[in-house]
Structure formats: C-alpha cells, structure tokens
Write a protein that holds these residues in place. Structure first.
Motif, PDB file in Angstrom:
ATOM      1  N   ARG A   1       0.830  -1.212   0.000  1.00 21.98           N
ATOM      2  CA  ARG A   1       0.000   0.000   0.000  1.00 21.98           C
ATOM      3  C   ARG A   1       0.862   1.259   0.000  1.00 21.98           C
ATOM      4  N   LEU A   2       2.020   1.202   0.650  1.00 19.23           N
ATOM      5  CA  LEU A   2       2.892   2.369   0.757  1.00 19.23           C
ATOM      6  C   LEU A   2       3.861   2.496  -0.418  1.00 19.23           C
ATOM      7  N   GLY A   3       3.784   1.587  -1.369  1.00 16.70           N
ATOM      8  CA  GLY A   3       4.601   1.704  -2.567  1.00 16.70           C
ATOM      9  C   GLY A   3       5.984   1.092  -2.462  1.00 16.70           C
ATOM     10  N   PHE A   4       6.233   0.251  -1.459  1.00 16.58           N
ATOM     11  CA  PHE A   4       7.515  -0.441  -1.362  1.00 16.58           C
ATOM     12  C   PHE A   4       7.631  -1.426  -2.526  1.00 16.58           C
ATOM     13  N   THR A   5       8.838  -1.636  -2.999  1.00 17.02           N
ATOM     14  CA  THR A   5       9.101  -2.535  -4.116  1.00 17.02           C
ATOM     15  C   THR A   5       9.361  -3.939  -3.604  1.00 17.02           C
ATOM     16  N   GLN A   6       8.638  -4.913  -4.156  1.00 17.50           N
ATOM     17  CA  GLN A   6       8.906  -6.301  -3.799  1.00 17.50           C
ATOM     18  C   GLN A   6      10.164  -6.742  -4.539  1.00 17.50           C
ATOM     19  N   GLU A   7      11.153  -7.183  -3.783  1.00 19.56           N
ATOM     20  CA  GLU A   7      12.436  -7.558  -4.386  1.00 19.56           C
ATOM     21  C   GLU A   7      12.590  -9.051  -4.594  1.00 19.56           C
ATOM     22  N   GLY A   8      11.950  -9.831  -3.770  1.00 20.38           N
ATOM     23  CA  GLY A   8      12.107 -11.268  -3.907  1.00 20.38           C
ATOM     24  C   GLY A   8      11.675 -11.997  -2.660  1.00 20.38           C
ATOM     25  N   ILE A   9      11.954 -13.289  -2.672  1.00 22.31           N
ATOM     26  CA  ILE A   9      11.574 -14.149  -1.556  1.00 22.31           C
ATOM     27  C   ILE A   9      12.827 -14.824  -1.015  1.00 22.31           C
ATOM     28  N   VAL A  10      12.947 -14.795   0.297  1.00 17.29           N
ATOM     29  CA  VAL A  10      14.019 -15.514   0.980  1.00 17.29           C
ATOM     30  C   VAL A  10      13.381 -16.794   1.510  1.00 17.29           C
ATOM     31  N   ARG A  11      13.882 -17.916   1.050  1.00 17.42           N
ATOM     32  CA  ARG A  11      13.273 -19.197   1.389  1.00 17.42           C
ATOM     33  C   ARG A  11      13.671 -19.663   2.782  1.00 17.42           C
ATOM     34  N   GLU A  12      12.678 -20.187   3.500  1.00 16.53           N
ATOM     35  CA  GLU A  12      12.877 -20.801   4.817  1.00 16.53           C
ATOM     36  C   GLU A  12      13.811 -19.977   5.694  1.00 16.53           C
ATOM     37  N   THR A  13      13.507 -18.701   5.833  1.00 12.73           N
ATOM     38  CA  THR A  13      14.392 -17.792   6.569  1.00 12.73           C
ATOM     39  C   THR A  13      14.036 -17.641   8.043  1.00 12.73           C
ATOM     40  N   GLU A  14      12.841 -18.090   8.433  1.00 12.52           N
ATOM     41  CA  GLU A  14      12.433 -17.935   9.826  1.00 12.52           C
ATOM     42  C   GLU A  14      11.800 -19.220  10.341  1.00 12.52           C
ATOM     43  N   TRP A  15      12.249 -19.628  11.537  1.00 17.85           N
ATOM     44  CA  TRP A  15      11.664 -20.787  12.210  1.00 17.85           C
ATOM     45  C   TRP A  15      10.508 -20.280  13.050  1.00 17.85           C
ATOM     46  N   LEU A  16       9.296 -20.703  12.715  1.00 17.83           N
ATOM     47  CA  LEU A  16       8.093 -20.246  13.395  1.00 17.83           C
ATOM     48  C   LEU A  16       7.488 -21.424  14.155  1.00 17.83           C
ATOM     49  N   TYR A  17       8.029 -21.680  15.352  1.00 18.76           N
ATOM     50  CA  TYR A  17       7.571 -22.691  16.297  1.00 18.76           C
ATOM     51  C   TYR A  17       7.817 -24.122  15.841  1.00 18.76           C
ATOM     52  N   ASP A  18       7.256 -24.520  14.697  1.00 19.42           N
ATOM     53  CA  ASP A  18       7.412 -25.912  14.272  1.00 19.42           C
ATOM     54  C   ASP A  18       7.642 -26.064  12.770  1.00 19.42           C
ATOM     55  N   HIS A  19       7.894 -24.918  12.109  1.00 19.36           N
ATOM     56  CA  HIS A  19       8.109 -24.970  10.666  1.00 19.36           C
ATOM     57  C   HIS A  19       8.838 -23.695  10.212  1.00 19.36           C
ATOM     58  N   TYR A  20       9.441 -23.804   9.040  1.00 16.12           N
ATOM     59  CA  TYR A  20      10.083 -22.647   8.432  1.00 16.12           C
ATOM     60  C   TYR A  20       9.066 -21.877   7.599  1.00 16.12           C
ATOM     61  N   VAL A  21       9.257 -20.561   7.525  1.00 17.09           N
ATOM     62  CA  VAL A  21       8.443 -19.747   6.626  1.00 17.09           C
ATOM     63  C   VAL A  21       9.369 -18.947   5.714  1.00 17.09           C
ATOM     64  N   ASP A  22       8.883 -18.728   4.504  1.00 13.18           N
ATOM     65  CA  ASP A  22       9.576 -17.884   3.543  1.00 13.18           C
ATOM     66  C   ASP A  22       9.162 -16.435   3.797  1.00 13.18           C
ATOM     67  N   HIS A  23      10.061 -15.500   3.530  1.00 19.13           N
ATOM     68  CA  HIS A  23       9.762 -14.076   3.656  1.00 19.13           C
ATOM     69  C   HIS A  23       9.840 -13.384   2.304  1.00 19.13           C
ATOM     70  N   VAL A  24       8.938 -12.447   2.110  1.00 17.58           N
ATOM     71  CA  VAL A  24       9.011 -11.530   0.982  1.00 17.58           C
ATOM     72  C   VAL A  24       9.788 -10.316   1.463  1.00 17.58           C
ATOM     73  N   ILE A  25      10.721  -9.835   0.655  1.00 16.67           N
ATOM     74  CA  ILE A  25      11.484  -8.637   0.984  1.00 16.67           C
ATOM     75  C   ILE A  25      10.956  -7.484   0.151  1.00 16.67           C
ATOM     76  N   TYR A  26      10.652  -6.391   0.846  1.00 22.66           N
ATOM     77  CA  TYR A  26      10.232  -5.145   0.206  1.00 22.66           C
ATOM     78  C   TYR A  26      11.253  -4.077   0.552  1.00 22.66           C
ATOM     79  N   SER A  27      11.439  -3.122  -0.352  1.00 27.59           N
ATOM     80  CA  SER A  27      12.349  -2.023  -0.045  1.00 27.59           C
ATOM     81  C   SER A  27      11.797  -0.703  -0.556  1.00 27.59           C
ATOM     82  N   MET A  28      12.301   0.345   0.075  1.00 30.11           N
ATOM     83  CA  MET A  28      12.032   1.712  -0.365  1.00 30.11           C
ATOM     84  C   MET A  28      13.372   2.435  -0.347  1.00 30.11           C
ATOM     85  N   LEU A  29      13.720   3.047  -1.475  1.00 29.43           N
ATOM     86  CA  LEU A  29      14.931   3.855  -1.569  1.00 29.43           C
ATOM     87  C   LEU A  29      14.563   5.319  -1.385  1.00 29.43           C
TER      88      LEU A  29
END
Length: 183
Positions: A146-174
């Motif tokens: 909504r704020l216009g950040f650019t989606q740059e990509g996905i980091v696979r299995e970057t966070e352990w969330l209790y009992d499983h890994y989750v992928d993260h989407v990375i957004y940036s604003m320059l």
C-alpha cells in the motif's frame, strides 16, 4: 528520548520501563493472534520478560543499533514499530511492526511505517528501508504494498516459526523513490 507525533490520536514513543505492564498485558491478550506470525510470543511469558526486552532495546537505542517504539493510539499502547537493525555503513534499516488485534483497521500500522520511513530517509539520512514479511502474512505484506515499497524477492525458509520454516518476501524503499512518491 524519541517521541514522534503522527496525528491527533497516534504517536510513536521510545519503549520505556514504566510501560512494561501495559505492554505485557497487550501481548498476553493477543497471544494467539500474535503467535501466528511472531516467533517470540512464547518467550514473553511474564512482565519481567517484557522488561528484559525493553531494557535490551533501550541499550541498543543508546548504542544507535536500533529504535524500538510503542505505537500509542488514543493514549493506549497498541503495538510496537521499530528499526530492528540500523546498518550505518550501508545506510539501510529494517522495519518491523505489530499491533493488537483490537486496533486493526484504523490505519495505525501504515501511518507508523510512513513515520519511521520518513525518519530513516530524511532525519537519519539513510538510503534504504526494508520490510520483511512471511509470504502468507497478507496483512503485513499489504502495508508495504500500500505504501509503494518494491517487492524484491523471496528468501526461502528464513524464519523458524515454532514448528516450521516460513519464507519471507522482501520489500524495499529507496530515498529517491520515497521522494518521488511524496512529491
């Protein structure tokens, strides 16, 4: 002491020991809701745990490593918005945020992220603001989009969330893109 007035009913203020009990109660009321996307909820079992969190973040703020603020909505602590890490060498910062379920739908997180992005890019002279969110965390992702950040990509299995890994989407604003959006 960091304090940023955003609008009549909303501000960001540096975390403080005197607000530990209110913060803990907010987490405790929202435990199941927050646990869906935040891996630290099970480690915040008492007000003393919250106090340790606040003291660690005050130390990091004093050392200019991070900035952790309470989101204050209508004189109540509604959540947290922060610069999780400030990379001064690369003029970059990562923003994180959460609010209690009862505060959703009031534009609180979007306005807090706008305020932190302005602070990073204008006041601190940084060049890049990053937001990471779990791929399935649609509400958190919607803020960045909504704020216009650019989606740059996905980091696979970057966070352990209790009992499983989750992928993260990375957004940036320059800085240059933020200036263009604000014009």
């Amino acid at each position: 002491m960091f304090y940023h007035h955003i609008r009549e009913d909303l501000a960001l203020k540096l975390v403080a020991v005197q607000d530990v009990e209110e913060t803990f109660q907010l987490v405790d009321r929202n435990r199941a809701y927050l646990k869906e996307w935040l891996p630290w909820v099970d480690y915040s079992k008492t007000a003393e745990d919250t106090k340790s969190f606040v003291l660690a973040n005050l130390k990091n703020y004093a050392e200019q490593k991070s900035l952790t603020t309470y989101i204050v909505y209508k004189n109540q602590i509604a959540g947290i918005a922060s610069f999780n890490t400030i990379d001064w060498n690369n003029k970059s910062v990562s923003i994180g945020y959460w609010i209690g379920q009862e505060f959703q739908g009031n534009g609180i997180v979007s306005d807090a992220v706008i305020a932190l992005t302005n602070h990073a890019l204008h006041d601190l002279g940084l060049n890049r603001v990053e937001i990471r969110a779990a791929v399935q965390n649609e509400k958190s992702r919607a803020v960045a989009e909504r704020l216009g950040f650019t989606q740059e990509g996905i980091v696979r299995e970057t966070e352990w969330l209790y009992d499983h890994y989750v992928d993260h989407v990375i957004y940036s604003m320059l800085r240059r893109d933020w200036k263009a959006l604000q014009a």
